[in-house]
Motif scaffolding. Structure first.
Motif, PDB file in Angstrom:
ATOM      1  N   CYS A  83       0.667  -1.191   0.011  1.00  0.00           N
ATOM      2  CA  CYS A  83       0.082   0.089   0.064  1.00  0.00           C
ATOM      3  C   CYS A  83       0.783   1.307   0.003  1.00  0.00           C
ATOM      4  O   CYS A  83       1.808   1.209   0.768  1.00  0.00           O
ATOM      5  N   GLU A 192      -9.770   1.797   4.397  1.00  0.00           N
ATOM      6  CA  GLU A 192      -9.054   3.067   3.736  1.00  0.00           C
ATOM      7  C   GLU A 192     -10.179   3.915   2.970  1.00  0.00           C
ATOM      8  O   GLU A 192     -11.186   4.375   3.666  1.00  0.00           O
ATOM      9  N   ARG A 199      -8.924   3.364  -4.435  1.00  0.00           N
ATOM     10  CA  ARG A 199      -8.269   2.136  -3.870  1.00  0.00           C
ATOM     11  C   ARG A 199      -7.229   1.649  -5.048  1.00  0.00           C
ATOM     12  O   ARG A 199      -6.116   1.152  -4.711  1.00  0.00           O
ATOM     13  N   CYS A 203      -4.126   1.358  -2.982  1.00  0.00           N
ATOM     14  CA  CYS A 203      -3.682   0.029  -2.371  1.00  0.00           C
ATOM     15  C   CYS A 203      -4.315  -1.119  -3.360  1.00  0.00           C
ATOM     16  O   CYS A 203      -5.213  -1.846  -2.775  1.00  0.00           O
ATOM     17  N   LEU A 231      -9.546   5.989   5.951  1.00  0.00           N
ATOM     18  CA  LEU A 231      -8.196   6.790   5.827  1.00  0.00           C
ATOM     19  C   LEU A 231      -8.431   8.044   4.758  1.00  0.00           C
ATOM     20  O   LEU A 231      -8.819   7.683   3.667  1.00  0.00           O
TER      21      LEU A 231
END
Ligand code: SF4
Length: 383
Positions: A83, A192, A199, A203, A231
């Protein structure tokens, strides 16, 4: 202290015209839409969203602020994933730079708390290719045998997804195995930002948003409580934040299994996104407040003080937050390695209580699932 209803009346008079319907809905305890959530991010001043969120917090919790006495075990920071925002992990080929704890080392951590009044152990770490489901079942069984009253909370959906796939089990089968070994609830990490546009950039290789939600939904259906995080403050837009919270709100409608929502501030120390500036304190507090307003079916909003810093966490108690996590006792490195203010995160119960009293609130020790264990008095001698 002004009653929430009186403060909503005052807000209604001073609100921008386009924000007034939101105040009216909150006053009537109605849900706001995703478009209204976005409008709050775009147009809501800190003072406005803070006052609205504070009214909701008061309505739900009065002046109580929760915390628990807990410690963390981080089995490893070796991780198969990469990530971009992560400052904590080390790839397997560089595992000598990281740590890999054996069962006995982790049990030693548990034993080191034998005479302390902790109620929860929180177990999360990297996704190590050689630490499998059987290994973690044994860990849980041994901790439970040593201290049966300790609540075992552990493993992000990211860790679980890998563990179950490697064991060739469905998510339900895997969760049942862990639950039978003693696992009682899941933390909220790994969420997240769910939206694939984000995304894929931060990650891409770990479980996607739908998978994260499915693991939590499955846990809820098995009677396990879980938490949820977001996040924020990196490359995502306000619309991505609202989308993220809307997906959580939908699942909560279905299962009711989330205990709390924890916005996590992106920190840019020593990772592949160090060029991305961090959010300001104003933006942090606005995000907490809007989360409190938007997530009408989440009872608790938590500020994770090791990440936010204890002073901003204290301030957040006037912006919708009603929980400050736990004493933690310097047992996590996740945020200190990313440059967070708290390099050795540890607060005694007395310090946590002082921090809450100083904000004009009442500290309440809770267990993991928010049963109240003790309401503190200002002049109480805190053990
Ligand atoms: S955030 Fe978690 S899954 Fe991603 S690299 Fe770091 S430890 Fe691994």
């Amino acid at each position: 202290m002004q009653s929430p209803d009186a403060s909503f009346d005052v807000l209604l008079e001073s609100a921008l015209p386009e924000l007034r319907p939101i105040v009216e809905k909150v006053a009537r305890q109605e849900r706001i839409t995703e478009a209204e959530g976005l409008l709050l991010f775009e147009k809501g001043s800190l003072g406005f969203v803070g006052a609205l969120a504070d009214g909701i917090r008061q309505r739900l919790h009065g002046n109580k602020v929760y915390f628990n006495r807990n410690f963390h075990i981080e089995p490893t920071n070796v991780c198969i994933y990469t990530c971009n925002f992560c400052s904590y992990s080390r790839q397997y080929k560089h595992r000598d730079d990281g740590w890999e704890l054996g069962l006995e080392q982790m049990l030693d951590i548990v034993r080191s708390f034998d005479n302390k009044p902790v109620t929860e152990v929180h177990i999360v770490g990297g996704v190590h290719p050689k630490m499998n489901l059987e290994f973690f079942c044994e860990l849980l069984q041994k901790i439970h045998a040593h201290r049966p009253e300790l609540h075992l909370k552990g493993f992000t959906a990211v860790e679980l997804d890998y563990m179950f796939r490697k064991a060739h089990l469905t998510r339900e089968e895997g969760l049942r195995k862990l639950r039978d070994a003693g696992l009682q609830s899941l933390p909220g990490g790994g969420a997240e930002i769910f939206h694939p546009e984000v995304r894929e950039q931060i990650c891409a290789d770990k479980v996607d948003g739908a998978g994260w939600l499915d693991i939590h939904g499955t846990a809820h259906k098995l009677g396990m409580h879980t938490n949820a995080t977001m996040l924020y403050g990196h490359i995502e837009t306000y619309a991505h934040r609202v989308d993220h919270m809307a997906r959580l709100r939908d699942l909560q409608d279905e299962t009711g299994g989330f205990n709390c929502f924890i916005p996590l501030k992106f920190r840019n120390g020593d990772n592949d996104m160090s060029h991305v500036p961090e959010s300001t304190t104003v933006e942090d507090l606005r995000t907490y407040a809007i989360a409190r307003i938007f997530l009408d079916n989440f009872r608790n909003v938590k500020a994770y003080w090791p990440m936010l810093g204890r002073q901003t966490a204290q301030l957040s108690l006037d912006f919708g937050v009603n929980d400050l996590d736990g004493t933690i006792d310097d047992t996590t490195k996740i945020y200190s390695m990313a440059g967070a203010e708290e390099q050795s995160p540890s607060l005694s119960t007395e310090q946590l209580c002082d921090l809450i009293f100083a904000a004009g609130k009442v500290p309440v020790e809770r267990d993991t699932v928010y049963n109240e264990l003790h309401v503190f008095e200002p002049d109480e001698v805190v053990a």
